[in-house]
Design an enzyme around this catalytic site. Structure first.
Site, PDB file in Angstrom:
ATOM      1  N   ASP A 191     -39.097  -3.323  26.654  1.00 47.10           N
ATOM      2  CA  ASP A 191     -38.450  -3.237  25.334  1.00 47.10           C
ATOM      3  C   ASP A 191     -38.122  -4.611  24.745  1.00 47.10           C
ATOM      4  O   ASP A 191     -38.226  -4.835  23.535  1.00 47.10           O
ATOM      5  CB  ASP A 191     -37.119  -2.469  25.413  1.00 47.10           C
ATOM      6  CG  ASP A 191     -37.309  -1.013  25.772  1.00 47.10           C
ATOM      7  OD1 ASP A 191     -38.455  -0.539  25.708  1.00 47.10           O
ATOM      8  OD2 ASP A 191     -36.311  -0.369  26.119  1.00 47.10           O
ATOM      9  N   ARG A 221     -38.589 -10.949  13.883  1.00 49.67           N
ATOM     10  CA  ARG A 221     -39.310 -11.538  12.760  1.00 49.67           C
ATOM     11  C   ARG A 221     -40.153 -10.504  12.009  1.00 49.67           C
ATOM     12  O   ARG A 221     -40.925 -10.867  11.132  1.00 49.67           O
ATOM     13  CB  ARG A 221     -40.245 -12.648  13.262  1.00 49.67           C
ATOM     14  CG  ARG A 221     -39.532 -13.918  13.615  1.00 49.67           C
ATOM     15  CD  ARG A 221     -38.972 -14.584  12.352  1.00 49.67           C
ATOM     16  NE  ARG A 221     -38.286 -15.806  12.671  1.00 49.67           N
ATOM     17  CZ  ARG A 221     -38.854 -17.009  12.626  1.00 49.67           C
ATOM     18  NH1 ARG A 221     -40.103 -17.153  12.295  1.00 49.67           N
ATOM     19  NH2 ARG A 221     -38.144 -18.075  12.916  1.00 49.67           N
ATOM     20  N   ARG A 244     -35.278   0.160  16.896  1.00 48.34           N
ATOM     21  CA  ARG A 244     -34.881  -1.268  16.814  1.00 48.34           C
ATOM     22  C   ARG A 244     -35.833  -2.174  17.587  1.00 48.34           C
ATOM     23  O   ARG A 244     -35.885  -3.366  17.328  1.00 48.34           O
ATOM     24  CB  ARG A 244     -33.443  -1.460  17.280  1.00 48.34           C
ATOM     25  CG  ARG A 244     -33.250  -1.304  18.762  1.00 48.34           C
ATOM     26  CD  ARG A 244     -31.902  -1.848  19.193  1.00 48.34           C
ATOM     27  NE  ARG A 244     -30.819  -0.975  18.823  1.00 48.34           N
ATOM     28  CZ  ARG A 244     -29.701  -0.858  19.545  1.00 48.34           C
ATOM     29  NH1 ARG A 244     -29.554  -1.575  20.640  1.00 48.34           N
ATOM     30  NH2 ARG A 244     -28.744  -0.053  19.179  1.00 48.34           N
ATOM     31  N   HIS A 245     -36.542  -1.634  18.586  1.00 50.73           N
ATOM     32  CA  HIS A 245     -37.528  -2.501  19.271  1.00 50.73           C
ATOM     33  C   HIS A 245     -38.892  -1.811  19.368  1.00 50.73           C
ATOM     34  O   HIS A 245     -39.791  -2.120  18.608  1.00 50.73           O
ATOM     35  CB  HIS A 245     -37.010  -3.051  20.611  1.00 50.73           C
ATOM     36  CG  HIS A 245     -36.200  -2.110  21.456  1.00 50.73           C
ATOM     37  ND1 HIS A 245     -36.645  -0.865  21.830  1.00 50.73           N
ATOM     38  CD2 HIS A 245     -34.968  -2.262  22.024  1.00 50.73           C
ATOM     39  CE1 HIS A 245     -35.730  -0.291  22.599  1.00 50.73           C
ATOM     40  NE2 HIS A 245     -34.690  -1.090  22.726  1.00 50.73           N
ATOM     41  N   GLU A 276     -38.674   6.482  27.702  1.00 51.30           N
ATOM     42  CA  GLU A 276     -37.236   6.786  27.624  1.00 51.30           C
ATOM     43  C   GLU A 276     -36.934   7.226  26.205  1.00 51.30           C
ATOM     44  O   GLU A 276     -37.390   6.596  25.244  1.00 51.30           O
ATOM     45  CB  GLU A 276     -36.406   5.527  27.889  1.00 51.30           C
ATOM     46  CG  GLU A 276     -36.336   5.126  29.321  1.00 51.30           C
ATOM     47  CD  GLU A 276     -35.496   3.856  29.465  1.00 51.30           C
ATOM     48  OE1 GLU A 276     -34.750   3.497  28.541  1.00 51.30           O
ATOM     49  OE2 GLU A 276     -35.618   3.226  30.509  1.00 51.30           O
ATOM     50  N   THR A 327     -27.215  -1.826  24.759  1.00 48.11           N
ATOM     51  CA  THR A 327     -28.178  -1.214  25.664  1.00 48.11           C
ATOM     52  C   THR A 327     -27.570   0.116  26.106  1.00 48.11           C
ATOM     53  O   THR A 327     -26.417   0.402  25.784  1.00 48.11           O
ATOM     54  CB  THR A 327     -28.478  -2.142  26.862  1.00 48.11           C
ATOM     55  OG1 THR A 327     -29.432  -1.502  27.722  1.00 48.11           O
ATOM     56  CG2 THR A 327     -27.233  -2.461  27.671  1.00 48.11           C
ATOM     57  N   THR A 328     -28.337   0.927  26.846  1.00 47.55           N
ATOM     58  CA  THR A 328     -27.833   2.241  27.270  1.00 47.55           C
ATOM     59  C   THR A 328     -26.579   2.047  28.115  1.00 47.55           C
ATOM     60  O   THR A 328     -26.631   1.426  29.170  1.00 47.55           O
ATOM     61  CB  THR A 328     -28.917   2.977  28.092  1.00 47.55           C
ATOM     62  OG1 THR A 328     -30.177   2.775  27.463  1.00 47.55           O
ATOM     63  CG2 THR A 328     -28.623   4.446  28.175  1.00 47.55           C
ATOM     64  N   GLY A 365     -29.265  -3.187  34.888  1.00 52.40           N
ATOM     65  CA  GLY A 365     -28.515  -4.345  35.381  1.00 52.40           C
ATOM     66  C   GLY A 365     -29.041  -4.906  36.682  1.00 52.40           C
ATOM     67  O   GLY A 365     -28.378  -5.739  37.314  1.00 52.40           O
ATOM     68  N   GLY A 403     -35.739  -4.289  33.430  1.00 53.98           N
ATOM     69  CA  GLY A 403     -36.207  -4.886  32.189  1.00 53.98           C
ATOM     70  C   GLY A 403     -35.692  -6.290  31.966  1.00 53.98           C
ATOM     71  O   GLY A 403     -36.420  -7.275  32.064  1.00 53.98           O
TER      72      GLY A 403
HETATM   73  N1  PXP Z   1     -33.285   2.361  32.965  1.00 53.36           N
HETATM   74  C1  PXP Z   1     -32.813   2.846  31.790  1.00 53.36           C
HETATM   75  C2  PXP Z   1     -32.725   4.321  31.635  1.00 53.36           C
HETATM   76  C3  PXP Z   1     -32.458   1.987  30.741  1.00 53.36           C
HETATM   77  O1  PXP Z   1     -31.997   2.492  29.584  1.00 53.36           O
HETATM   78  C4  PXP Z   1     -32.612   0.593  30.925  1.00 53.36           C
HETATM   79  C5  PXP Z   1     -32.235  -0.353  29.814  1.00 53.36           C
HETATM   80  O2  PXP Z   1     -33.114  -0.245  28.771  1.00 53.36           O
HETATM   81  C6  PXP Z   1     -33.129   0.142  32.140  1.00 53.36           C
HETATM   82  C7  PXP Z   1     -33.435   1.039  33.159  1.00 53.36           C
HETATM   83  C8  PXP Z   1     -33.363  -1.319  32.395  1.00 53.36           C
HETATM   84  O3  PXP Z   1     -32.147  -1.986  32.423  1.00 53.36           O
HETATM   85  P1  PXP Z   1     -32.145  -3.575  32.482  1.00 53.36           P
HETATM   86  O4  PXP Z   1     -32.770  -4.051  31.209  1.00 53.36           O
HETATM   87  O5  PXP Z   1     -30.703  -3.908  32.603  1.00 53.36           O
HETATM   88  O6  PXP Z   1     -32.974  -3.968  33.673  1.00 53.36           O
END
Ligand code: PXP
Length: 241
Positions: free
Chosen positions: A9, A18, A49-50, A70, A100-101, A190, A211
């Site tokens: 993402d 941009r 948004r992304h 997701e 973020t979520t 995280g 991510g």
């Molecule tokens: N899993 C889910 C369901 C998420 O929403 C996210 C964040 O987009 C991630 C994993 C990845 O989290 P992070 O970017 O903190 O690694």
């Protein structure tokens, strides 16, 4: 061996800053695959948004590993997913103002989630739910016949050193409940190169979705290398668990 889902993402976030064409998440997915990603994860948010619909549709065609979409329990996105099935949908909660979520989905008494799960299952799409490690939520998920649960590891990631063991024990117990009920155990949020080891060592861990930390490292190391480095950590964690 614990599998690695790479959430791309943030690559789309840079592009959208941009409103241009680069960097392209399709390129990112290819680089992540070269680095050993087992799955590409994208979150098509209601506010776009992304990740954009175009990214999802193109990635469906170009991704050679699994594509995990997701999404929130949104009717229009459910229709898009049913018309163009990804390899898996992960249902997440979504608030417009969040960065973020923020937490797991609450599926107890959540009619909307139940309807979306039914629609996705009717389209033969494997469904995963992003849940906090709560026995009540996991029980409800197993009643709904979902395929996998992704445990929210945010509390563990943010915990102080004193609190970390308790958070880990909660995740281990939840993992046991999930696999006993016959669902796949995934986790994410995280996770970083520094904290992933304990989570990857949880027995029967199937897949981690990561991510931010990977995309952050990719600025300096390149995405393919950043993914490869994370894969090595997962392989080593599995070997000692
Ligand atoms: N899993 C889910 C369901 C998420 O929403 C996210 C964040 O987009 C991630 C994993 C990845 O989290 P992070 O970017 O903190 O690694």
């Amino acid at each position: 061996m614990v599998k690695l889902g790479v959430n791309i993402d943030h690559v789309a976030t840079v592009r959208q800053a941009r409103l241009t064409v680069e960097p392209d998440p399709v390129w990112a997915a290819a680089a992540a695959e070269l680095g050993g990603a087992d799955c590409i994860t994208i979150h098509l948010r209601e506010d776009r948004r992304h990740i954009q619909d175009r990214d999802f549709l193109l990635l469906r065609e170009t991704t050679q590993v699994r594509l995990n979409l997701e999404m929130a329990c949104d009717d229009d996105i459910t229709t898009l997913a049913c018309d163009h099935p990804p390899d898996q949908v992960t249902l997440v909660p979504e608030k417009r103002e969040e960065l973020t979520t923020e937490g797991g989905l609450d599926i107890c008494g959540n009619r909307r989630a139940i309807d979306v799960i039914k629609r996705l299952k009717a389209a033969n799409i494997p469904v995963s739910l992003f849940l906090d490690p709560s026995p009540k939520q996991i029980d409800k998920a197993s009643e709904l016949d979902v395929d996998a649960i992704e445990l929210h590891t945010g509390a563990y990631a943010e915990a102080s050193n004193v609190e970390k063991n308790d958070c880990l024990a909660t995740l281990i117990n939840a993992g046991e409940q999930i696999t006993k009920a016959g669902m796949l155990l995934n986790a994410g949020h995280g996770l970083t190169y520094n904290n992933v080891h304990s989570i990857a060592s949880i027995p029967q861990m199937h897949e981690l979705n990561i991510g931010h930390s990977i995309v952050a490292r990719s600025i300096f190391a390149g995405l393919e290398n950043a993914v490869r480095e994370m894969k090595i950590l997962l392989t080593n964690s599995t070997a000692v668990s």
